[in-house]
Scaffold this motif. Structure first.
Motif, PDB file in Angstrom:
ATOM      1  N   GLU A 130     -27.086  27.101 -48.258  1.00 30.86           N
ATOM      2  CA  GLU A 130     -26.754  27.121 -49.531  1.00 30.86           C
ATOM      3  C   GLU A 130     -26.980  25.568 -49.912  1.00 30.86           C
ATOM      4  OE1 GLU A 130     -23.756  30.554 -50.451  1.00 30.86           O
ATOM      5  OE2 GLU A 130     -22.892  28.642 -49.618  1.00 30.86           O
ATOM      6  N   VAL A 131     -27.633  25.415 -51.012  1.00 31.00           N
ATOM      7  CA  VAL A 131     -27.947  23.753 -51.369  1.00 31.00           C
ATOM      8  C   VAL A 131     -27.315  23.762 -52.899  1.00 31.00           C
ATOM      9  CG1 VAL A 131     -29.888  22.145 -52.038  1.00 31.00           C
ATOM     10  CG2 VAL A 131     -30.021  23.720 -50.301  1.00 31.00           C
ATOM     11  N   ALA A 132     -26.697  22.622 -53.023  1.00 27.55           N
ATOM     12  CA  ALA A 132     -26.240  22.194 -54.336  1.00 27.55           C
ATOM     13  C   ALA A 132     -26.713  21.014 -54.968  1.00 27.55           C
ATOM     14  CB  ALA A 132     -24.612  22.106 -54.263  1.00 27.55           C
ATOM     15  N   SER A 142     -15.069  15.667 -55.299  1.00 26.98           N
ATOM     16  CA  SER A 142     -16.078  16.455 -54.645  1.00 26.98           C
ATOM     17  C   SER A 142     -17.365  16.598 -55.446  1.00 26.98           C
ATOM     18  CB  SER A 142     -15.206  17.899 -54.599  1.00 26.98           C
ATOM     19  OG  SER A 142     -15.138  18.402 -55.818  1.00 26.98           O
ATOM     20  N   PHE A 143     -18.331  16.943 -54.492  1.00 25.41           N
ATOM     21  CA  PHE A 143     -19.554  17.325 -55.223  1.00 25.41           C
ATOM     22  C   PHE A 143     -19.529  18.296 -56.103  1.00 25.41           C
ATOM     23  CE2 PHE A 143     -23.986  18.572 -55.418  1.00 25.41           C
ATOM     24  CZ  PHE A 143     -24.583  17.732 -55.100  1.00 25.41           C
ATOM     25  N   ALA A 144     -18.739  19.456 -56.022  1.00 25.24           N
ATOM     26  CA  ALA A 144     -18.742  20.365 -56.996  1.00 25.24           C
ATOM     27  C   ALA A 144     -18.297  19.987 -58.260  1.00 25.24           C
ATOM     28  CB  ALA A 144     -17.895  21.647 -56.324  1.00 25.24           C
ATOM     29  N   ASP A 145     -17.109  19.023 -58.156  1.00 30.64           N
ATOM     30  CA  ASP A 145     -16.423  18.525 -59.434  1.00 30.64           C
ATOM     31  C   ASP A 145     -17.491  17.819 -60.216  1.00 30.64           C
ATOM     32  OD1 ASP A 145     -14.235  20.274 -59.116  1.00 30.64           O
ATOM     33  OD2 ASP A 145     -12.902  18.788 -58.176  1.00 30.64           O
ATOM     34  N   ALA A 146     -18.177  16.838 -59.309  1.00 32.63           N
ATOM     35  CA  ALA A 146     -18.935  15.790 -60.000  1.00 32.63           C
ATOM     36  C   ALA A 146     -20.198  16.471 -60.712  1.00 32.63           C
ATOM     37  CB  ALA A 146     -19.551  14.918 -58.736  1.00 32.63           C
ATOM     38  N   ALA A 147     -20.610  17.685 -60.056  1.00 34.14           N
ATOM     39  CA  ALA A 147     -21.757  18.615 -60.715  1.00 34.14           C
ATOM     40  C   ALA A 147     -21.160  18.995 -61.711  1.00 34.14           C
ATOM     41  CB  ALA A 147     -22.102  19.401 -59.749  1.00 34.14           C
ATOM     42  N   ARG A 148     -19.892  19.432 -62.123  1.00 37.63           N
ATOM     43  CA  ARG A 148     -19.524  20.175 -63.109  1.00 37.63           C
ATOM     44  C   ARG A 148     -19.078  19.060 -64.517  1.00 37.63           C
ATOM     45  NH1 ARG A 148     -16.314  22.750 -59.259  1.00 37.63           N
ATOM     46  NH2 ARG A 148     -16.592  24.943 -58.915  1.00 37.63           N
ATOM     47  N   SER A 149     -18.848  17.942 -63.933  1.00 38.13           N
ATOM     48  CA  SER A 149     -18.668  16.992 -65.187  1.00 38.13           C
ATOM     49  C   SER A 149     -19.564  15.910 -65.306  1.00 38.13           C
ATOM     50  CB  SER A 149     -17.363  15.948 -64.683  1.00 38.13           C
ATOM     51  OG  SER A 149     -17.712  15.578 -63.283  1.00 38.13           O
ATOM     52  N   ARG A 152     -24.738  23.345 -63.194  1.00 37.03           N
ATOM     53  CA  ARG A 152     -23.449  22.726 -63.132  1.00 37.03           C
ATOM     54  C   ARG A 152     -22.270  23.323 -63.207  1.00 37.03           C
ATOM     55  NH1 ARG A 152     -24.952  20.072 -68.936  1.00 37.03           N
ATOM     56  NH2 ARG A 152     -24.477  21.686 -70.343  1.00 37.03           N
ATOM     57  N   ASN A 153     -22.229  24.382 -63.896  1.00 38.30           N
ATOM     58  CA  ASN A 153     -20.883  25.349 -64.141  1.00 38.30           C
ATOM     59  C   ASN A 153     -20.727  25.914 -62.593  1.00 38.30           C
ATOM     60  OD1 ASN A 153     -20.711  24.669 -66.791  1.00 38.30           O
ATOM     61  ND2 ASN A 153     -21.598  26.467 -67.601  1.00 38.30           N
ATOM     62  N   GLY A 154     -21.635  26.039 -61.745  1.00 33.86           N
ATOM     63  CA  GLY A 154     -21.349  26.770 -60.490  1.00 33.86           C
ATOM     64  C   GLY A 154     -21.231  25.632 -59.480  1.00 33.86           C
ATOM     65  N   GLY A 155     -20.715  24.447 -59.765  1.00 35.36           N
ATOM     66  CA  GLY A 155     -20.648  23.215 -58.937  1.00 35.36           C
ATOM     67  C   GLY A 155     -21.936  22.881 -58.289  1.00 35.36           C
ATOM     68  N   GLY A 156     -23.103  23.100 -59.179  1.00 35.50           N
ATOM     69  CA  GLY A 156     -24.390  22.498 -58.603  1.00 35.50           C
ATOM     70  C   GLY A 156     -25.147  23.368 -57.737  1.00 35.50           C
ATOM     71  N   VAL A 184     -26.018  20.055 -48.735  1.00 37.65           N
ATOM     72  CA  VAL A 184     -26.167  21.296 -48.111  1.00 37.65           C
ATOM     73  C   VAL A 184     -24.627  21.918 -47.906  1.00 37.65           C
ATOM     74  CG1 VAL A 184     -26.837  22.977 -46.283  1.00 37.65           C
ATOM     75  CG2 VAL A 184     -28.248  21.073 -46.903  1.00 37.65           C
ATOM     76  N   THR A 185     -24.450  22.981 -48.557  1.00 38.22           N
ATOM     77  CA  THR A 185     -22.977  23.427 -48.405  1.00 38.22           C
ATOM     78  C   THR A 185     -22.587  24.365 -47.473  1.00 38.22           C
ATOM     79  OG1 THR A 185     -23.255  25.188 -50.091  1.00 38.22           O
ATOM     80  CG2 THR A 185     -22.646  23.061 -51.156  1.00 38.22           C
ATOM     81  N   ASN A 186     -23.661  25.047 -46.948  1.00 37.30           N
ATOM     82  CA  ASN A 186     -23.407  26.050 -45.922  1.00 37.30           C
ATOM     83  C   ASN A 186     -24.656  26.307 -45.114  1.00 37.30           C
ATOM     84  OD1 ASN A 186     -20.764  27.016 -45.556  1.00 37.30           O
ATOM     85  ND2 ASN A 186     -20.889  27.646 -47.941  1.00 37.30           N
ATOM     86  N   ARG A 187     -24.737  26.627 -43.910  1.00 36.81           N
ATOM     87  CA  ARG A 187     -25.868  27.055 -43.065  1.00 36.81           C
ATOM     88  C   ARG A 187     -25.527  28.365 -42.400  1.00 36.81           C
ATOM     89  NH1 ARG A 187     -27.003  21.264 -42.781  1.00 36.81           N
ATOM     90  NH2 ARG A 187     -29.264  20.915 -42.789  1.00 36.81           N
ATOM     91  N   TYR A 188     -26.507  29.217 -42.347  1.00 30.75           N
ATOM     92  CA  TYR A 188     -26.123  30.555 -41.651  1.00 30.75           C
ATOM     93  C   TYR A 188     -27.242  30.542 -40.612  1.00 30.75           C
ATOM     94  CZ  TYR A 188     -23.364  30.946 -45.857  1.00 30.75           C
ATOM     95  OH  TYR A 188     -22.504  30.735 -46.994  1.00 30.75           O
ATOM     96  N   ASN A 189     -26.737  31.014 -39.383  1.00 33.51           N
ATOM     97  CA  ASN A 189     -27.931  31.052 -38.251  1.00 33.51           C
ATOM     98  C   ASN A 189     -28.681  32.565 -38.513  1.00 33.51           C
ATOM     99  OD1 ASN A 189     -27.342  28.654 -37.131  1.00 33.51           O
ATOM    100  ND2 ASN A 189     -25.658  29.650 -35.938  1.00 33.51           N
TER     101      ASN A 189
END
Length: 470
Positions: free
Chosen positions: A198-200, A336-343, A351-355, A408-413
């Motif tokens: 997952e990428v923001a 946080s990255f998500a809050d910075a994206a929103r603002s 932006r509304n989804g935290g980037g 990168v917010t999450n990685r899944y193997n």
């Protein structure tokens, strides 16, 4: 999907060529058995190019199969194990869809075909070096004859796509059907989903000065005056519009109120009388000059010229500095990255989804690495989870520049399908299987009711469909 057989995947891929393998010509009003073969040159050999199959009002020529091989090879698709029987089967399927589309009164507008054709020709010219080399590569007599055949190819392909869409649009899948689909796999045969992430992003666009906007407004006003004085809007659009989707067709679009265009564009277009030209209209893409060419009830034929104000070096530098400042606040823990994206992010889609970026294919936030946009993958591949990239200068298809921060917010193997965790993906596979069965049933019924003739050695092919009606 690793559980899909490679050979099946290759044949399925043939269905998604941007252009079908040969000119989809309609048979003239002559007896179906009296179409005489013509001669053509294949390599250094002279070969009789006969009608090898007839499907409804369409024919398949022997040269169509050769050309399909050539297109596959040009696209680096392995052909060593692909038989002519498989290719003629694919070509006949296309003809069946196109024939039935006409029977069902499915309409493909010439403007839509021309737009696709222009893009395809631009691609060929870019790859081959010039229009003359393109004509020589495809062994056509002239550019006009090439365009004529290409037009028919694309029109038939679009008829095929719309017919397929009509067949599967009403196919739905229930939770119980998804459960049954999953249950039929043994533990060893479960589908394997590749590694995902997952990428923001945070996007910072340079500020456009009012002076730069005014330059564009004045330029569009002058173009409007020129057209009112007798100049061609079509020619002006070809020369000056920055919209890659319509420039080559003179800025043409066919729209209704439901067309997915920006609000400013549609509001202006539907406020104009037939033959009227708007004043410059601003949207997120730049400034538009809109000309209503024809009104057909709730449908408009419009042309437009799009010009975007230029970004000054000072504005671009300021955008980079803002991105660097935001990055420092994130890495220091101030935000946080998500809050910075929103603002702070200028990208309204994320932006509304935290980037978080949305995968357009699955409409989820996960991206399978092997199917990810190579540009984005290269930018994030070396980032650790929650590490923030340095500001990256990004240029979109229209040439608009901005700076972005990625994380990168999450990685899944890679893992075998899990019913609870991967329900959406399993549902997608189950739906595709049901759609394939629906299409197979439809094909079997239409083959019974359609005039079909397979000639010569091809009658001995082991087709998936009952083309020879044995």
């Amino acid at each position: 999907m690793k559980f899909i057989n490679n050979r099946i995947a290759l044949l399925v891929a043939l269905a998604f060529f941007g252009i079908s393998a040969a000119a989809q010509q309609i048979i003239p009003n002559t007896p179906k058995d009296s179409v005489k073969p013509v001669k053509y040159t294949a390599g250094n050999k002279l070969k009789v190019d006969g009608v090898v199959a007839v499907v409804g009002d369409y024919v398949v020529l022997d040269s169509d199969i050769d050309l399909m091989y050539k297109e596959m090879q040009a696209q680096n698709v392995p052909t060593a194990d692909v038989t002519r029987c498989e290719l003629i089967g694919k070509l006949m399927e296309d003809k069946l869809y196109a024939h039935q589309a006409i029977q069902d009164s499915i309409i493909v507008h010439d403007a839509e075909v021309n737009e696709t054709m222009d893009r395809q020709i631009d691609y060929f010219v870019e790859q081959l070096g010039s229009a003359d080399k393109m004509v020589a590569y495809f062994k056509k007599k002239s550019l006009d004859s090439f365009k004529t055949e290409l037009f028919e190819m694309i029109k038939t392909q679009k008829l095929t796509e719309q017919m397929q869409k009509k067949i599967i649009d009403e196919v739905e899948i229930t939770p119980e059907e998804v459960r049954q689909f999953y249950a039929k796999f043994s533990k060893e045969d479960l589908p394997v989903f590749g590694a995902e992430m997952e990428v923001a992003q945070i996007v910072i666009k340079p500020k456009i000065s009012q002076a730069e906007k005014q330059i564009v407004i004045d330029r569009l006003k002058q173009i409007k005056k020129d057209v009112q004085d007798g100049s061609s809007f079509y020619s002006k659009a070809v020369l000056y519009s920055e919209d890659p989707g319509s420039r080559s067709s003179g800025g043409f679009y066919k729209i209704t109120r439901k067309t997915q265009f920006v609000k400013e564009f549609k509001d202006t277009a539907f406020s104009l009388a037939e033959g009227e030209i708007s004043d410059p209209v601003e949207s997120e893409f730049g400034f538009h000059l809109i000309y209503v060419e024809k009104i057909r009830g709730q449908e408009l034929d419009v042309r437009h010229i799009l010009i975007s104000p230029k970004v000054t070096p000072e504005a671009l530098k300021a955008a980079k500095e803002k991105a660097e400042s935001i990055r420092k606040k994130i890495t220091s823990g101030e935000i946080s990255f998500a809050d910075a994206a929103r603002s702070e992010s200028d990208d309204k889609d994320t932006r509304n989804g935290g980037g978080l970026l949305m995968n357009p294919r699955t409409l989820e936030t996960r991206f399978e690495l092997t199917k990810m946009d190579p540009t984005i993958y290269n930018q994030v591949a070396d980032l650790k989870n929650n590490e923030v990239s340095e500001p990256i200068l990004d240029t979109d298809q229209r040439g608009t520049q901005s700076y972005k921060l990625l994380t990168v917010t999450n990685r899944y193997n890679e893992h075998a399908a899990d019913y609870a965790k991967d329900y959406t993906k399993i549902k997608e596979l189950a739906l595709k299987e049901k759609q394939i069965k629906t299409i197979a049933k439809w094909s079997a019924e239409k083959i019974k009711d359609t005039y079909i003739k397979v000639n010569g050695e091809y009658r001995d092919c082991k087709f998936a469909n009952n083309w020879v009606k044995k």
